[in-house]
Design an enzyme around this catalytic site. Structure first.
Site, mmCIF file in Angstrom:
data_model
loop_
_atom_site.group_PDB
_atom_site.id
_atom_site.type_symbol
_atom_site.label_atom_id
_atom_site.label_comp_id
_atom_site.label_asym_id
_atom_site.label_seq_id
_atom_site.Cartn_x
_atom_site.Cartn_y
_atom_site.Cartn_z
ATOM 1 N N GLY A 285 44.679 44.696 32.220
ATOM 2 C CA GLY A 285 45.884 45.034 31.473
ATOM 3 C C GLY A 285 45.827 44.539 30.038
ATOM 4 O O GLY A 285 44.746 44.308 29.464
ATOM 5 N N SER A 286 46.999 44.315 29.457
ATOM 6 C CA SER A 286 47.095 44.128 28.008
ATOM 7 C C SER A 286 46.573 42.810 27.464
ATOM 8 O O SER A 286 46.508 42.642 26.254
ATOM 9 C CB SER A 286 48.555 44.305 27.563
ATOM 10 N N THR A 287 46.212 41.843 28.318
ATOM 11 C CA THR A 287 45.524 40.669 27.780
ATOM 12 C C THR A 287 44.209 41.094 27.125
ATOM 13 O O THR A 287 43.683 40.392 26.263
ATOM 14 C CB THR A 287 45.237 39.636 28.880
#
Length: 615
Positions: A285-287
Site C-alpha cells: 500500500g501507500s507506505t
C-alpha cells in the site's frame, strides 16, 4: 568417536577397550548455547532436570564386593521422603513392588521426575546405596511468549539407543543451530549381562563441547514496549495479524520485533509457522510512496509545486485495449493539488502522474530494486520471502507506485527506511550482536553496521524528510497521519492502506475493513535514531488501531533512551512577517521548525474531513 590410542584404561588401550563386547557407548549431550539480549538478559537456555532411579538387583556388586542396590528399603524410603516432600509409604510402595517383580531398577513417577539440581544435591548428600539419577536437558524460554518468532524453538530428538539431543526448528534457534548445538561427547563403559553400567567399572569419557552463546541486538525493555503495544492492538482490533519492528536508525540493529498471534516456545502452541515480518510478503500500500517519491526526487526532475487534478486517471490497457481507471482513496479527489500536497494526502493519482511525467516505469522498477525490494535482505531467519516488484504495463507501474500489484516484507521496509535516516546510505538490518565461545567467552563473530550502498543524494533525503513530516504535522484536512502527532515529539512517516487480493476469488476483497493498514516512520525527524514499521491485517472495523500503538512505543522509547529531539529543545519560536508570501512556501518553512500549521481561507484544494481509516 575420536579414538585416542595413547590413553589407557587399566592395561588396555582405548581401542581395545571399546571393541570389548561388554562395553557400551553413550552420547554425552553438550549444553546448547544460551541466547541473551543486548544487556545480557537470558532469552533462551538449557535447563537441567533429573529423574530419580533406584537399582534393586542384588547382582549390582562390584569386584570388591561393594553393593550398589537398595538394600534397606525402610531407611531409603524415610530419607528420600524427607527431601521429596512425600510420605515414606509412597516411596516404599514403589521399591517393594519393584523388588517383588524382580525389576532391575525402578523410577518413581511424577514424584521423582523433573528434579532440580538443588534437590539432586540434597539426595546425593544422603549417600544412599543404590540411588542414582537420569539427567534430562530441555530448552527453556524464561519470558514465555516473548520475541517468539525471532527466537524460534527447539525439539528434543532421540535415536534408537535412547541418546537425546536438542535441535532448532524455527527462528534463530534454527538459523544458528550449528553454532548453538555444540559437539557431543561420549562415554564408554563396562556393562553387566543385563546391559547396565557396572558400578565402579572401567570407563572412558570424551567430554562434550558446549555450544556457542549468542547475544542479540534485541533490548528486553524495548521488546517489552513493542510486545505490549502489539498484543493490545491485536486484542482490540481482532485482526488476522498485527506486527511491529523497531530498529536503530544509525546501525540497522533490530531493537524490538513482534507479531501476533504468537506462541510460547516452551509449549509450542503455534498456529502459523510463517512470520509476516519476514516469511510472508504482501502488497504494502501507500507506505511504498516514500520510495516512489524518493525515486522521482532523486531523478532531478521532480518539482513539488507541479499541480495535477486529483480524483481518478484512466488508461488504455496495453494488453487488450480496454479502458482501466484508477482513483484516489477519496474517489472524488481534492481538486487541484501539488505533488507535495499529494504525498501528505496519500494521493494515488499524484504517484500515477509522477511515474508518467517525472520518471519512467523502468526508472521506478530500477529504484525499487536499488532500495532492496524484490530480493531477500539476508536477515538471520530462514525462508525469507523476497517479494515481487515485477510489472510490465504503464498502469501496473502506476499501481506499483502506490504499493498495489507488488509485494514486499516489513524487513525490506526497515532496510529501505535506513536510507532516510542515514543521508542516502542504506544499511542491512541485523539482530545478532555477537557470538562467543561458551568456555572462553572469546568472540567469534561481531555484528556491526553493514552498508548496502548509497542509493540517494543528500538533497533527496532532505526533501523526503520534509514530505514525511508533512504527513504527521498537518491536520485532518491536509494530511493522513495527523493522528500520529504528539506535542513534544518529532515523528515523521507515511501511512498505508493496501487492498488484499483474494486468490480464491480472483479479485480484491471489498469489505469496509478488508485491508492491511500500515505505518512507516522514524524519530526524531531531523536526525532519526529510531525506525518503526507497524501493520495490521483485516481488523474488525475501520478504527485506527496503529496510531495508538506507534505513539505508545515512541513515548516509551523516547523516555527509556532519553532521546532529545529538536522540538523539545525549543521553548519559543519567533514568527517573522510572511505578508504577501507564497502560502505553501510559508507552510513548509513553519512545519520544518516543528510548528503545526492550519491554513484558513481559500487554498488550492477543498477542505474535507478524512474518514477514520488509515491512508
Amino acid at each position: 568417536m575420536c579414538i585416542r590410542d595413547s590413553y589407557k584404561v587399566g592395561n588396555s588401550t582405548i581401542a581395545a577397550f571399546i571393541k570389548n563386547r561388554n562395553t557400551k557407548e553413550d552420547i554425552i549431550m553438550p549444553k546448547r548455547g544460551t541466547i541473551y539480549d543486548i544487556n545480557g538478559n537470558v532469552l533462551a537456555n538449557d535447563v537441567v532436570s533429573y529423574t530419580l532411579i533406584a537399582y534393586l538387583s542384588n547382582e549390582r556388586v562390584d569386584a570388591k564386593g561393594n553393593k550398589n542396590y537398595v538394600e534397606d528399603i525402610d531407611d531409603t524410603s524415610t530419607k528420600l521422603a524427607g527431601v521429596l516432600g512425600v510420605t515414606s509409604e509412597e516411596i516404599k510402595d514403589v521399591l517393594v513392588k519393584g523388588k517383588e517383580s524382580n525389576k532391575y531398577q525402578v523410577e518413581f513417577g511424577t514424584i521423582g521426575k523433573g528434579l532440580s539440581e538443588l534437590t539432586k544435591e540434597e539426595i546425593d548428600k544422603l549417600k544412599l546405596q543404590g540411588i542414582d539419577f537420569l539427567k534430562d536437558i530441555k530448552r527453556y524460554y524464561p519470558n514465555g511468549d516473548f520475541a517468539s518468532y525471532i527466537l524460534g524453538y527447539t525439539v528434543l530428538k532421540e535415536d534408537d539407543d535412547k541418546n537425546k539431543w536438542i535441535t532448532g526448528e524455527l527462528g534463530l534457534e534454527e538459523y544458528y543451530n550449528d553454532e548453538l548445538k555444540g559437539k557431543s561427547g561420549y562415554i564408554t563403559y563396562e556393562r553387566d549381562k543385563y546391559g547396565y553400567k557396572i558400578a565402579n567399572g572401567r570407563e572412558y569419557t570424551e567430554p562434550a563441547d558446549n555450544g556457542d552463546e549468542i547475544y542479540l541486538t534485541i533490548d528486553n525493555n524495548i521488546q517489552l514496549f513493542v510486545e505490549n503495544a502489539v498484543r493490545s492492538s491485536e486484542e482490540n482490533s481482532e485482526a488476522e495479524w498485527t506486527l511491529m519492528v523497531v530498529a536503530d536508525a544509525k546501525s540497522g540493529a533490530i531493537l524490538g520485533y513482534s507479531s501476533a498471534p504468537s506462541f510460547d516456545p516452551n509449549i509450542r502452541n503455534i498456529t502459523s509457522y510463517l512470520d509476516p515480518i519476514v516469511n510472508q510478503a504482501y502488497e504494502p500500500g501507500s507506505t511504498m510512496k516514500i520510495f516512489s517519491y524518493m525515486c522521482a526526487v532523486d531523478s532531478g526532475n521532480y518539482d513539488g509545486n507541479t499541480t495535477y487534478t486529483s480524483g481518478s486517471k484512466s488508461y488504455t490497457s496495453e494488453a487488450d485495449g480496454s479502458t482501466v481507471t484508477i482513483s484516489d482513496w477519496k474517489k472524488e479527489g481534492w481538486g487541484t493539488l501539488t505533488y507535495d500536497q499529494g504525498f501528505a494526502l496519500s494521493s494515488n493519482i499524484a504517484v500515477a502522474n509522477i511515474v508518467e511525467s517525472v520518471i519512467t516505469k523502468e526508472d521506478l522498477k530500477s529504484c525499487y530494486a536499488k532500495y532492496g525490494f524484490g530480493k531477500a535482505t539476508g536477515f538471520s531467519l530462514k525462508r525469507e520471502d523476497k517479494g515481487n516488484i515485477d510489472y510490465k504495463y504503464q498502469i501496473e507501474a502506476a499501481t506499483a507506485g502506490y504499493g498495489q500489484g507488488i509485494t514486499t516484507t516489513p524487513m525490506q521496509h526497515i532496510q529501505a527506511l535506513t536510507t532516510i535516516a542515514n543521508d542516502g546510505v542504506m544499511l542491512r538490518p541485523y539482530v545478532v550482536d555477537k557470538i562467543t565461545l561458551s568456555n572462553s567467552k572469546k568472540s567469534v563473530y561481531t555484528g556491526k553496521r553493514m552498508v548496502v550502498g548509497t542509493v540517494a543524494s543528500s538533497d533527496t533525503i532532505s526533501k523526503m524528510k520534509e514530505l514525511m513530516k508533512s504527513v504527521i504535522n498537518g491536520d485532518e484536512t491536509n494530511s493522513t497521519g495527523y493522528a500520529y502527532y504528539m506535542d513534544g515529539y518529532d515523528l515523521i512517516g507515511k501511512t498505508g492502506t493496501a487492498q488484499i487480493y483474494d486468490y480464491t476469488k480472483g479479485s480484491y476483497m471489498k469489505g469496509s475493513s478488508d485491508y492491511i493498514y500500515s505505518f512507516s516512520g522514524m524519530f526524531p525527524g531531523d536526525n532519526p535514531e529510531i525506525i518503526i514499521y507497524a501493520a495490521v491485517k483485516l481488523p474488525k472495523d475501520t478504527t485506527n488501531y496503529i496510531a495508538p500503538m506507534v505513539k505508545e512505543v515512541e513515548k516509551n522509547i523516547t523516555k527509556y533512551l532519553n532521546i532529545e529531539n529538536s522540538s523539545k529543545k525549543k521553548d519559543s519560536y519567533e514568527i517573522k512577517s510572511y505578508l504577501n508570501k507564497n502560502t505553501k512556501e510559508v507552510e513548509s518553512e513553519l512545519k520544518a521548525n516543528n510548528l503545526r500549521v492550519l491554513v484558513l481561507g481559500a487554498v488550492s484544494y477543498t477542505h474535507l474531513t478524512l474518514p477514520t481509516i488509515l491512508r
